[in-house]
Scaffold this active site. Structure first.
Site, PDB file in Angstrom:
ATOM      1  N   HIS A 188      45.524  34.513  30.820  1.00  0.00           N
ATOM      2  CA  HIS A 188      45.627  34.004  29.460  1.00  0.00           C
ATOM      3  C   HIS A 188      44.980  34.963  28.462  1.00  0.00           C
ATOM      4  O   HIS A 188      45.545  35.273  27.418  1.00  0.00           O
ATOM      5  CB  HIS A 188      44.971  32.627  29.375  1.00  0.00           C
ATOM      6  CG  HIS A 188      45.060  32.030  28.018  1.00  0.00           C
ATOM      7  ND1 HIS A 188      46.261  31.607  27.501  1.00  0.00           N
ATOM      8  CD2 HIS A 188      44.131  31.831  27.053  1.00  0.00           C
ATOM      9  CE1 HIS A 188      46.058  31.159  26.280  1.00  0.00           C
ATOM     10  NE2 HIS A 188      44.779  31.279  25.988  1.00  0.00           N
ATOM     11  N   GLU A 248      51.644  33.234  33.630  1.00  0.00           N
ATOM     12  CA  GLU A 248      50.744  32.156  33.274  1.00  0.00           C
ATOM     13  C   GLU A 248      51.431  30.800  33.464  1.00  0.00           C
ATOM     14  O   GLU A 248      50.820  29.845  33.945  1.00  0.00           O
ATOM     15  CB  GLU A 248      50.347  32.353  31.809  1.00  0.00           C
ATOM     16  CG  GLU A 248      49.114  31.647  31.376  1.00  0.00           C
ATOM     17  CD  GLU A 248      48.955  31.809  29.872  1.00  0.00           C
ATOM     18  OE1 GLU A 248      48.109  32.581  29.466  1.00  0.00           O
ATOM     19  OE2 GLU A 248      49.703  31.179  29.118  1.00  0.00           O
ATOM     20  N   ASN A 261      46.024  55.898  57.769  1.00  0.00           N
ATOM     21  CA  ASN A 261      46.032  56.383  59.128  1.00  0.00           C
ATOM     22  C   ASN A 261      45.629  55.270  60.102  1.00  0.00           C
ATOM     23  O   ASN A 261      46.272  55.071  61.136  1.00  0.00           O
ATOM     24  CB  ASN A 261      45.080  57.569  59.247  1.00  0.00           C
ATOM     25  CG  ASN A 261      45.084  58.161  60.631  1.00  0.00           C
ATOM     26  OD1 ASN A 261      46.038  58.790  61.031  1.00  0.00           O
ATOM     27  ND2 ASN A 261      44.028  57.894  61.379  1.00  0.00           N
TER      28      ASN A 261
END
Lengths: 694, 153
Positions: free
Chosen positions: A46, A68, A429
């Site tokens: 918001h 929202e 990795n």
């Protein structure tokens, strides 16, 4: 108003909010039932929306707005989070991030977000999947009782009856321009228009409050109107200094959603709210019909906001360039200090010595403060990893828990900036090569979910960062074979390598154990790049691995890259600096105590036999050789468990030195990690002790 | 008429060379040089130029000419090109001249082999003066240095 003045603040705060959104969404993903997290996410979104709209970044505001909307349903328990929603929200976050990046890069922050908006809207409307719609409607009953209605029973029944009688009922959010001088007057003109075109049933805040200018920039009205939506919008927007009017036509369901109280049996159980019926492709609207709820949210957030600002006022944001400038100035001062100390010891006047001594103490304190100013928690690097691991695990079809510890550990800013990429590489990795696919894990009797630990901690003058997985470990056989095939070592050498040395082969240039080049790693960039990068930071990386149990990469980094304590030593006419952090002790060794074992020079040191290295030989010193000395000064240095005695000509002193790079032309010089400028203006090279220990 | 350009003229083993003035930071008298081990022989070491550590290259050594002891006239020309800042030790630097880029010819055939790469061309000035224009990015090319080392080694 000049927005540029606020731009950097906007960027900083947006980044903070995006980070918090990312973190909390991840948290929510692991605890989907915890609605308090949703509240935090909602508030961040918001605020971000409000900021973006204020700054005129419409695309940013509208996308945040759609997110929202969805979050609001979740917050009010009208929607349950599921994978699809998480993925969509994350996509939205990515888009927001790239828009903010664009703004940072001087762009307009515009982007085509219609695809994500459409997804979010489909979630919002409950269309994306039928079962979630039914789940939502089941949840709606208690959800609504929890929410405070804007309208009282009388007002909502009036509106409801009007709707049922076929009148047009509108919910309108009017936003006044920020630079408007007479808000109440403009509001009055809006009300005047609304009353001419219909009837105002309810306004939020109340008419009295609006007349007394007790409102921020926007207010909400419910009207029964004789004109259509378009006319109403145009009519309001024709009042000058009105930024926008978002008009939503209400039906009985959306009325209920927007603030009506449940009126017995007539209370419909829907998941739609007014905004879903909002006319515009929300991209156009900077604020929207949601403002009514947003206001309540803002009101509840306000107290905590004030608490936050009280805490904020105790810190300030400083441009890192200013800190760098401060650091550079300070290092000049430090060089002069060393020079002054030298002069004072030569001149031997009490007043001078005392003054210089005092100055040294003050500059020592100053040095501590300057260095501390530059310290940043590794958190700022770590916090992007949970998201990365989540996405990677999904694309690899693995289940992986990332456990982060020690994120509060602090490191110099310059190190922080550089360490991100190597860590990404190592984590990838671990995820790609380390942790096995789920079937393999089950077959190996492990839990389905692999665990990757990411740890940071202080130890002496160093910071350690470890990445440990419980995967398959390094296949030594395979590594050896590939190393021989790629010409990294010969078959003969391979037989003599210890397990640890074999593990370290994966850092050799041009090495990759991946059978096929996958999307994640093996883009022709190997771990050698990681090793080079870390060495260039003055650190080093090691790997331990137990086949079938997992691997642990350990990175040792200096606390700071700018100023270190060092021992200055002499080799004939040349001066060198050895970082104090790796010196165990200094001493003397008599020639007859130096022994030869297998052609290597060794000496006894505290009950064990350690190798001796001749610094003058390593550095091909032109003006010194210890060969004709009966007694030689030695510096015992340490790398992990290993100790080595280094023969030098003479000790000069212990001193704080300012690290300088040798420039881009001279890179990767073995045994030299950098340079420093001594008090007399001479350049002294800094020895990399790790290179002396094989 | 081509473009006028300002060129710093310096001497090296009885010949005159030129570098565009905008590539040159400063020209310094000889400074104390700290040897850097394990570098090619033509890299003399590093200097402290007002708080910045800079590598110094002996241009004679770089061009495979016989090296000589620095004299009164020896200078260090600090050049900046390709993101690199490096000092060149030259025998003398004493002139700044304007030349017309039309007057720069490509290096004559005679100057063949590896050296030709370092040259951008030869400028004729006046009646009887030839100026060898350096191709800085090649002179500073580090990969090339490695090649050269192998050739020399």
């Amino acid at each position: 108003m000049d927005m540029n003045a606020y731009l950097s603040m906007f960027i900083d705060e947006s980044n903070d909010h995006l980070q918090s959104l990312n973190e909390n969404l991840l948290r929510l993903e692991s605890e989907p039932e915890d609605l308090s997290i949703v509240q935090v996410i909602f508030r961040s979104a918001h605020t971000l929306k409000g900021m973006s709209a204020t700054m005129g970044f419409e695309d940013l505001a509208s996308l945040t707005h759609e997110m929202e909307n969805v979050l609001d349903l979740v917050r009010n328990e009208k929607l349950k989070m599921d994978n699809f929603i998480f993925d969509t929200l994350f996509k939205g976050l990515d888009a927001l991030e790239s828009m903010v990046q664009d703004i940072i890069g001087g762009g307009t922050g515009r982007a085509d977000v219609s695809a994500i908006v459409a997804l979010l809207q489909s979630i919002f409307k409950g269309e994306y999947k039928n079962e979630s719609a039914s789940a939502a409607s089941a949840a709606s009953a208690d959800g609504s009782s929890g929410s405070e209605g804007i309208l009282d029973e009388f007002q909502s029944s009036v509106l409801l009856q009007s709707i049922e009688a076929g009148h047009s009922v509108f919910h309108t959010v009017v936003t006044i321009r920020e630079d408007c001088m007479l808000k109440a007057a403009r509001a009055y003109m809006v009300f005047d228009f609304l009353e001419r075109s219909g009837e105002v049933v309810k306004s939020q805040p109340s008419v009295q409050d609006i007349e007394q200018e007790k409102f921020e920039r926007s207010f909400t009205v419910f009207t029964i109107s004789s004109i259509n939506q378009e006319e109403l919008k145009n009519g309001i927007e024709s009042v000058s200094e009105i930024e926008s009017a978002v008009v939503t036509q209400l039906d009985s369901e959306s009325l209920f959603q927007l603030g009506g109280r449940p009126t017995g049996a007539s209370s419909p159980a829907g998941t739609q709210s007014a905004a879903s019926a909002a006319p515009a492709p929300a991209a156009a609207a900077s604020s929207d019909a949601k403002a009514a709820k947003a206001q309540t949210a803002a009101a509840s957030a306000a107290p905590s906001g004030q608490g936050g600002s009280a805490a904020l006022s105790r810190t300030i944001r400083v441009d890192i360039e200013r800190l760098d400038a401060l650091m550079n100035l300070f290092s000049e001062l430090l060089i002069d200090r060393v020079r002054l100390e030298q002069l004072a010891s030569e001149i031997r006047r009490t007043e001078l010595s005392e003054t210089v001594e005092h100055m040294s103490r003050v500059s020592g304190d100053l040095q501590n403060i300057v260095l501390k100013l530059r310290m940043v928690p590794v958190e700022s690097v770590f916090n992007r990893f949970p998201r990365m691991v989540r996405d990677l695990a999904k694309s690899l079809d693995k289940k992986i828990d990332l456990v982060i510890t020690g994120a509060e550990t602090e490191l110099d800013r310059t190190v922080i900036d550089e360490i991100g990429d190597p860590l990404v590489h190592l984590l990838r990795n671990s995820l790609d090569h380390g942790v096995e696919p789920i079937p393999d894990r089950i077959a190996a009797g492990k839990e389905e979910t692999g665990t990757v630990h990411l740890r940071a901690f202080h130890s002496g003058n160093h910071v350690f960062i470890e990445i440990e997985d419980d995967g398959r470990g390094i296949n030594k056989e395979k590594v050896t074979q590939i190393a021989i095939k790629n010409g990294v070592i010969t078959a003969d050498e391979a037989t003599r390598l210890t397990d640890n040395e074999i593990n370290m082969l994966i850092f050799a240039a041009g090495f990759s154990t991946a059978d096929k080049i996958s999307d994640i790693s093996g883009r022709g960039v190997g771990l050698d790049v990681v090793k080079t990068k870390i060495s260039s930071l003055g650190g080093h990386v090691t790997v331990e691995s137990v086949e079938g149990k997992g691997s642990k990469f350990s990175i040792q980094l200096p606390l700071t890259l700018s100023i270190i304590s060092a021992m200055l030593v002499k080799l004939g006419t040349e001066k060198y600096a050895i970082p104090l952090s790796s010196i165990v002790e200094t001493g003397m060794v008599r020639r007859e105590h130096i022994r030869k074992i297998h052609g290597n020079l060794m000496m006894e040191f505290r009950g064990s036999v350690i190798p001796i290295v001749s610094l003058s030989q390593v550095l091909q010193s032109p003006s010194y050789s210890e060969a004709d000395e009966a007694e030689t000064e030695i510096v015992v240095i340490r790398k992990g468990e290993k100790l080595v005695a280094v023969m030098v000509d003479e000790f000069i002193s212990q001193s704080d030195i300012v690290l300088k790079s040798l420039g881009k032309y001279l890179t990767n010089i073995e045994t030299i990690s950098g340079a420093t400028i001594l008090g007399d203006g001479q350049v002294a090279l800094i020895i990399d002790p790790n290179a002396l220990i094989k | 008429m081509g473009e006028e350009m300002k060129v710093i003229v310096f001497g090296l083993a009885d010949e005159e060379y030129g570098i565009e003035v905008d590539k040159v930071r400063t020209i310094e008298r000889m400074l104390p040089i700290t040897r850097v081990p394990k570098t090619p022989a033509f890299i003399k070491g590093v200097i402290n130029l007002r708080g910045v550590v800079l590598p110094v290259i002996d241009l004679r050594g770089r061009f495979g000419l016989s090296e000589s002891e620095p004299t009164e006239n020896s200078r260090i020309i600090i050049v900046a090109a390709n993101d690199l800042e490096v000092g060149f030790i030259v025998d003398a630097a004493n002139d700044v001249i304007d030349i017309d880029s039309d007057n720069i010819d490509s290096p004559p055939e005679v100057v063949g082999g590896i050296k030709a790469k370092y040259l951008r061309g030869v400028a004729k000035i006046g009646d009887n003066r030839l100026l060898i224009m350096l191709n800085l990015s090649e002179v500073l090319n580090k990969n090339e240095i490695i090649q050269l080392e192998q050739l020399e080694g």
